[in-house]
Structure formats: structure tokens, C-alpha cells
Design a protein around this motif. Structure first.
Motif, PDB file in Angstrom:
ATOM      1  N   ASN A   1       0.748  -1.424   0.079  1.00 51.16           N
ATOM      2  CA  ASN A   1      -0.012   0.012   0.147  1.00 51.16           C
ATOM      3  C   ASN A   1       0.955   1.212   0.094  1.00 51.16           C
ATOM      4  O   ASN A   1       0.376   2.144  -0.391  1.00 51.16           O
ATOM      5  CB  ASN A   1      -0.855  -0.129   1.124  1.00 51.16           C
ATOM      6  N   PHE A   2       2.139   1.068   0.462  1.00 51.08           N
ATOM      7  CA  PHE A   2       2.959   2.212   0.498  1.00 51.08           C
ATOM      8  C   PHE A   2       3.615   2.523  -0.925  1.00 51.08           C
ATOM      9  O   PHE A   2       4.047   3.683  -1.171  1.00 51.08           O
ATOM     10  CB  PHE A   2       4.152   2.188   1.528  1.00 51.08           C
TER      11      PHE A   2
ATOM     12  N   SER B   1       4.533  14.592  14.187  1.00 52.95           N
ATOM     13  CA  SER B   1       3.989  15.861  13.845  1.00 52.95           C
ATOM     14  C   SER B   1       3.069  15.557  12.393  1.00 52.95           C
ATOM     15  O   SER B   1       2.507  16.250  12.481  1.00 52.95           O
ATOM     16  CB  SER B   1       4.655  17.089  13.977  1.00 52.95           C
ATOM     17  N   ASP B   2       3.730  14.738  11.727  1.00 50.78           N
ATOM     18  CA  ASP B   2       2.974  14.334  10.701  1.00 50.78           C
ATOM     19  C   ASP B   2       1.559  14.060  10.466  1.00 50.78           C
ATOM     20  O   ASP B   2       0.739  14.352   9.776  1.00 50.78           O
ATOM     21  CB  ASP B   2       3.687  13.280   9.802  1.00 50.78           C
ATOM     22  N   TRP B   3       1.054  13.500  11.792  1.00 52.51           N
ATOM     23  CA  TRP B   3      -0.200  13.107  12.068  1.00 52.51           C
ATOM     24  C   TRP B   3      -1.293  14.455  12.182  1.00 52.51           C
ATOM     25  O   TRP B   3      -2.417  14.261  11.925  1.00 52.51           O
ATOM     26  CB  TRP B   3      -0.281  12.095  13.301  1.00 52.51           C
ATOM     27  N   THR B   4      -0.614  15.431  12.488  1.00 48.54           N
ATOM     28  CA  THR B   4      -1.482  16.575  12.903  1.00 48.54           C
ATOM     29  C   THR B   4      -2.216  17.208  11.516  1.00 48.54           C
ATOM     30  O   THR B   4      -3.197  18.002  11.706  1.00 48.54           O
ATOM     31  CB  THR B   4      -0.597  17.902  13.597  1.00 48.54           C
ATOM     32  N   THR B   5      -1.635  16.920  10.366  1.00 50.23           N
ATOM     33  CA  THR B   5      -2.479  17.369   9.237  1.00 50.23           C
ATOM     34  C   THR B   5      -3.631  16.443   8.575  1.00 50.23           C
ATOM     35  O   THR B   5      -3.997  16.527   7.496  1.00 50.23           O
ATOM     36  CB  THR B   5      -1.545  17.735   8.227  1.00 50.23           C
ATOM     37  N   THR B   6      -3.646  15.016   9.408  1.00 49.77           N
ATOM     38  CA  THR B   6      -4.518  13.988   8.786  1.00 49.77           C
ATOM     39  C   THR B   6      -5.883  14.153   9.087  1.00 49.77           C
ATOM     40  O   THR B   6      -6.374  14.951  10.360  1.00 49.77           O
ATOM     41  CB  THR B   6      -3.885  12.690   8.995  1.00 49.77           C
TER      42      THR B   6
ATOM     43  N   MET C   1       3.570   7.722   0.929  1.00 54.44           N
ATOM     44  CA  MET C   1       3.127   7.337   2.357  1.00 54.44           C
ATOM     45  C   MET C   1       2.169   8.456   3.124  1.00 54.44           C
ATOM     46  O   MET C   1       1.363   8.234   3.510  1.00 54.44           O
ATOM     47  CB  MET C   1       4.533   7.368   3.041  1.00 54.44           C
ATOM     48  N   ARG C   2       2.449   9.747   2.526  1.00 55.95           N
ATOM     49  CA  ARG C   2       1.651  10.540   3.060  1.00 55.95           C
ATOM     50  C   ARG C   2       0.387  10.536   2.615  1.00 55.95           C
ATOM     51  O   ARG C   2      -0.772  10.751   3.431  1.00 55.95           O
ATOM     52  CB  ARG C   2       2.081  12.127   2.599  1.00 55.95           C
ATOM     53  N   SER C   3       0.054  10.025   1.438  1.00 59.70           N
ATOM     54  CA  SER C   3      -1.360   9.871   0.810  1.00 59.70           C
ATOM     55  C   SER C   3      -1.925   8.857   1.695  1.00 59.70           C
ATOM     56  O   SER C   3      -3.164   8.660   1.901  1.00 59.70           O
ATOM     57  CB  SER C   3      -1.356   9.741  -0.710  1.00 59.70           C
ATOM     58  N   VAL C   4      -1.196   7.661   1.987  1.00 58.08           N
ATOM     59  CA  VAL C   4      -1.830   6.456   2.631  1.00 58.08           C
ATOM     60  C   VAL C   4      -2.174   6.914   3.922  1.00 58.08           C
ATOM     61  O   VAL C   4      -3.248   6.743   4.528  1.00 58.08           O
ATOM     62  CB  VAL C   4      -0.667   5.446   2.558  1.00 58.08           C
ATOM     63  N   PHE C   5      -1.469   7.892   4.732  1.00 61.66           N
ATOM     64  CA  PHE C   5      -1.808   8.406   6.059  1.00 61.66           C
ATOM     65  C   PHE C   5      -2.839   9.035   6.232  1.00 61.66           C
ATOM     66  O   PHE C   5      -3.710   9.213   6.783  1.00 61.66           O
ATOM     67  CB  PHE C   5      -0.408   9.185   6.415  1.00 61.66           C
TER      68      PHE C   5
END
Length: 168
Positions: free
Chosen positions: A21-22, A130-135, A97-101
Motif C-alpha cells: 500500500n505504501f 507531527s505528520d499526523w497533525t495534518t491528517t 506514504m503521506r497519501s496513505v496516512f
């Protein structure tokens, strides 16, 4: 050496199943396929070298030397190309990876892969938590938390809250 390379190629292909998926680009398997092809070629070349040595054939040894020189040139070329394009590969993988997150909701198959990846690699997010803060996940939880797969395994009562980043 050929058997070792063959094993590495097969291992990469087998491992790919966990992270497909990644790596949405199917060309991600290309290096593993190339490694397996090189293993087969190395086996054949080794056989030629052994036969030429056993028969003490000058033509066979000359052919063996020519093949080894061509392989050396190909290896140097592959190293240079890998070095030149390493940032592009890194950027492409991080974008995927960002799109999957972004699709993470804790229930879909992509979410399972994200959880598995974070648990196995002992990481959180693409670069850090901190990458999760934009999801959407972060915004939908309402309590400023990241998935529990971000928690350190030795921490027992981790809630995923960002106010305790030492637990992530």
C-alpha cells in the motif's frame, strides 16, 4: 554469491507484500527482479569460468574476463544512477506514504498497513509524530491524538496524546 543474491531478491519480493500500500508503483519490485536476474546470470558466468579454468581454455578465460568487465561497468553505472536519483525516490516514497496516512481511519486495509509499519519499524508518521497533525484521523479524534500504533511498546498506558511525546 548467486544463491545469496537469489535469496535476497526473493526476500524483498516476499516482504513487499506487507508494504504494497505504501509502494503503489508496481515498479517498486523492479530492483528485486533485477537482483534475481543478476543471480541467474552470475551462476551462468561462474559456470563458464569454472569450465574454462578446468579445460584451461584461453578463449573461455578471455570470454570470462570480458563478461566480468562488462558486469563491473554495469555495477558502477547502477551505483551512479542510484546516487543521482536517491532524492527522487525518497520524495516519491514520502509522497505515497503521506497519501496513505491521509486515508487512515483505523478500519480500512491501508490503516492496518500503517499500524503494522509503525509497530514493526518503531516509528510514528512519515518523519515523526507531527505528520499526523495534518491528517483527517487527527482532526476526527477530537482529542489531539495519534494512533496507538505510534506508542512505544514498553509504555503500558499510552493514549497517543501529543501532550506526552516521550511515549510516542
Amino acid at each position: 554469491a548467486a544463491a545469496g543474491l537469489g535469496y535476497v531478491g526473493a526476500y524483498v519480493i516476499n516482504t513487499y507484500k506487507s508494504y504494497d500500500n505504501f509502494l503503489q508503483d508496481k515498479y517498486a519490485l523492479l530492483p528485486a527482479m533485477i537482483i534475481i536476474c543478476i543471480a541467474v546470470i552470475m551462476f551462468i558466468i561462474g559456470l563458464i569460468g569454472c569450465c574454462a579454468t578446468f579445460r584451461e581454455s584461453r578463449v573461455g578465460l578471455g570470454l570470462f574476463l570480458a563478461i566480468i568487465l562488462i558486469l563491473f561497468i554495469a555495477e558502477v553505472s547502477a551505483f551512479v544512477l542510484g546516487f543521482v536519483y536517491r532524492e527522487k525516490v525518497k520524495t516519491d516514497v514520502q509522497g505515497t506514504m503521506r497519501s496513505v496516512f491521509e486515508k487512515y481511519d483505523g478500519k480500512n486495509p491501508e490503516s492496518t498497513v500503517v499500524d503494522y509499519l509503525q509497530e514493526q519499524l518503531h516509528c510514528c508518521g512519515v518523519k515523526n509524530y507531527s505528520d499526523w497533525t495534518t491528517t483527517q484521523w487527527f482532526n476526527s479524534t477530537g482529542n489531539n491524538s495519534v494512533p496507538l500504533s505510534c506508542c512505544r511498546q514498553e509504555v503500558k498506558n499510552c493514549t497517543g496524546h501529543l501532550d506526552q511525546p516521550q511515549e510516542l
